[in-house]
Scaffold this active site. Sequence first.
Site, PDB file in Angstrom:
ATOM      1  N   LYS A   1     -47.838   2.256  46.388  1.00  0.00           N
ATOM      2  CA  LYS A   1     -47.813   2.203  47.852  1.00  0.00           C
ATOM      3  C   LYS A   1     -47.793   3.638  48.389  1.00  0.00           C
ATOM      4  O   LYS A   1     -47.164   4.491  47.800  1.00  0.00           O
ATOM      5  CB  LYS A   1     -46.565   1.455  48.330  1.00  0.00           C
ATOM      6  CG  LYS A   1     -46.435   0.027  47.801  1.00  0.00           C
ATOM      7  CD  LYS A   1     -45.055  -0.552  48.142  1.00  0.00           C
ATOM      8  CE  LYS A   1     -44.826  -1.904  47.487  1.00  0.00           C
ATOM      9  NZ  LYS A   1     -43.497  -2.458  47.761  1.00  0.00           N
TER      10      LYS A   1
ATOM     11  N   ASP B   1     -36.534  -3.747  46.671  1.00  0.00           N
ATOM     12  CA  ASP B   1     -35.452  -2.883  47.134  1.00  0.00           C
ATOM     13  C   ASP B   1     -35.493  -2.735  48.649  1.00  0.00           C
ATOM     14  O   ASP B   1     -36.528  -2.425  49.229  1.00  0.00           O
ATOM     15  CB  ASP B   1     -35.555  -1.502  46.482  1.00  0.00           C
ATOM     16  CG  ASP B   1     -35.314  -1.562  44.981  1.00  0.00           C
ATOM     17  OD1 ASP B   1     -34.450  -2.351  44.558  1.00  0.00           O
ATOM     18  OD2 ASP B   1     -35.987  -0.830  44.233  1.00  0.00           O
TER      19      ASP B   1
ATOM     20  N   ASP C   1     -41.320  -7.178  49.074  1.00  0.00           N
ATOM     21  CA  ASP C   1     -40.849  -5.990  48.380  1.00  0.00           C
ATOM     22  C   ASP C   1     -39.461  -6.348  47.831  1.00  0.00           C
ATOM     23  O   ASP C   1     -38.847  -7.334  48.257  1.00  0.00           O
ATOM     24  CB  ASP C   1     -40.769  -4.819  49.368  1.00  0.00           C
ATOM     25  CG  ASP C   1     -40.231  -3.553  48.740  1.00  0.00           C
ATOM     26  OD1 ASP C   1     -40.549  -3.289  47.564  1.00  0.00           O
ATOM     27  OD2 ASP C   1     -39.481  -2.834  49.421  1.00  0.00           O
TER      28      ASP C   1
ATOM     29  N   ASP D   1     -39.474  -2.794  53.941  1.00  0.00           N
ATOM     30  CA  ASP D   1     -38.525  -1.945  54.669  1.00  0.00           C
ATOM     31  C   ASP D   1     -39.015  -0.514  54.789  1.00  0.00           C
ATOM     32  O   ASP D   1     -38.550   0.228  55.646  1.00  0.00           O
ATOM     33  CB  ASP D   1     -37.164  -1.933  53.958  1.00  0.00           C
ATOM     34  CG  ASP D   1     -37.229  -1.211  52.622  1.00  0.00           C
ATOM     35  OD1 ASP D   1     -36.458  -0.263  52.416  1.00  0.00           O
ATOM     36  OD2 ASP D   1     -38.058  -1.592  51.772  1.00  0.00           O
TER      37      ASP D   1
ATOM     38  N   THR E   1     -43.281  -4.891  43.978  1.00  0.00           N
ATOM     39  CA  THR E   1     -42.318  -3.810  44.048  1.00  0.00           C
ATOM     40  C   THR E   1     -42.761  -2.560  43.300  1.00  0.00           C
ATOM     41  O   THR E   1     -43.400  -2.662  42.241  1.00  0.00           O
ATOM     42  CB  THR E   1     -40.945  -4.259  43.501  1.00  0.00           C
ATOM     43  OG1 THR E   1     -40.035  -3.150  43.492  1.00  0.00           O
ATOM     44  CG2 THR E   1     -41.056  -4.813  42.079  1.00  0.00           C
ATOM     45  N   SER E   2     -42.386  -1.414  43.817  1.00  0.00           N
ATOM     46  CA  SER E   2     -42.659  -0.144  43.156  1.00  0.00           C
ATOM     47  C   SER E   2     -41.626   0.161  42.078  1.00  0.00           C
ATOM     48  O   SER E   2     -41.713   1.186  41.409  1.00  0.00           O
ATOM     49  CB  SER E   2     -42.657   0.997  44.189  1.00  0.00           C
ATOM     50  OG  SER E   2     -43.660   0.817  45.152  1.00  0.00           O
TER      51      SER E   2
END
Length: 222
Positions: A145, A13, A11, A170, A112-113
């Site tokens: 996600k 962030d 991921d 995270d 990543t989103s």
Amino acid sequence: MTTAPWAVLFDMDGVLIDNTEFHINAWIQFAQLRNFPLTRDLYIEHINGRVSADAMAYVLQRPIPADELAALTEEKESIYRELYQPHLQPAPGLMSFLDALKAQGVRTAVGTSAPASNVSFTLDGLNLRPYFDAVVDASMVRRGKPDPEIYLKAAERVGVEPARCIVFEDAFAGIEAGLRAGMHVVALATTHMHEELADTGAALIIDDFTALTVNQLRQLID
């Protein structure tokens, strides 16, 4: 020990960079402009780790058309980038860990989103892009996600079966996405404390990358 290929999927962030508080503050500022009483706890419960369409629908309390979503997302992300720009730096130990993965031929990807603008801000701003064999961002998936799509796509792009992938996450939604993809998950305690992550199903919980070795990671799949 098997010689079959394996991969590490990150991921962005809260993992590659420890920027969670800056995102929270940016979302709170954005929400305040629209008279929505967003708090840190509400952010963690409803926004963290999720794609912009889901996050915006929560803050504005309605579905967001695609054309409006792009403008709203960029407005919020410009607030975030302005807040975080003076502090932009890789997570502790990350660069040495990425060098070690590269030296051992481990395949790597980002899942990543975040929107593409933030991916460029981070990966190019820190010159991280050369370390990754693939990058999958929010624009490349239909379901965010905790749906596993983003990590399954990342695994496909690096040519490694899901069972031989290790995800670094995270957020609760991201951890769930990795597990639903049939992958092993390492949780970083940047957004949540160790005790909050204890029951998530993560195989390992770490503060950062400083004490982590590639061989220690390999044991999760071999």
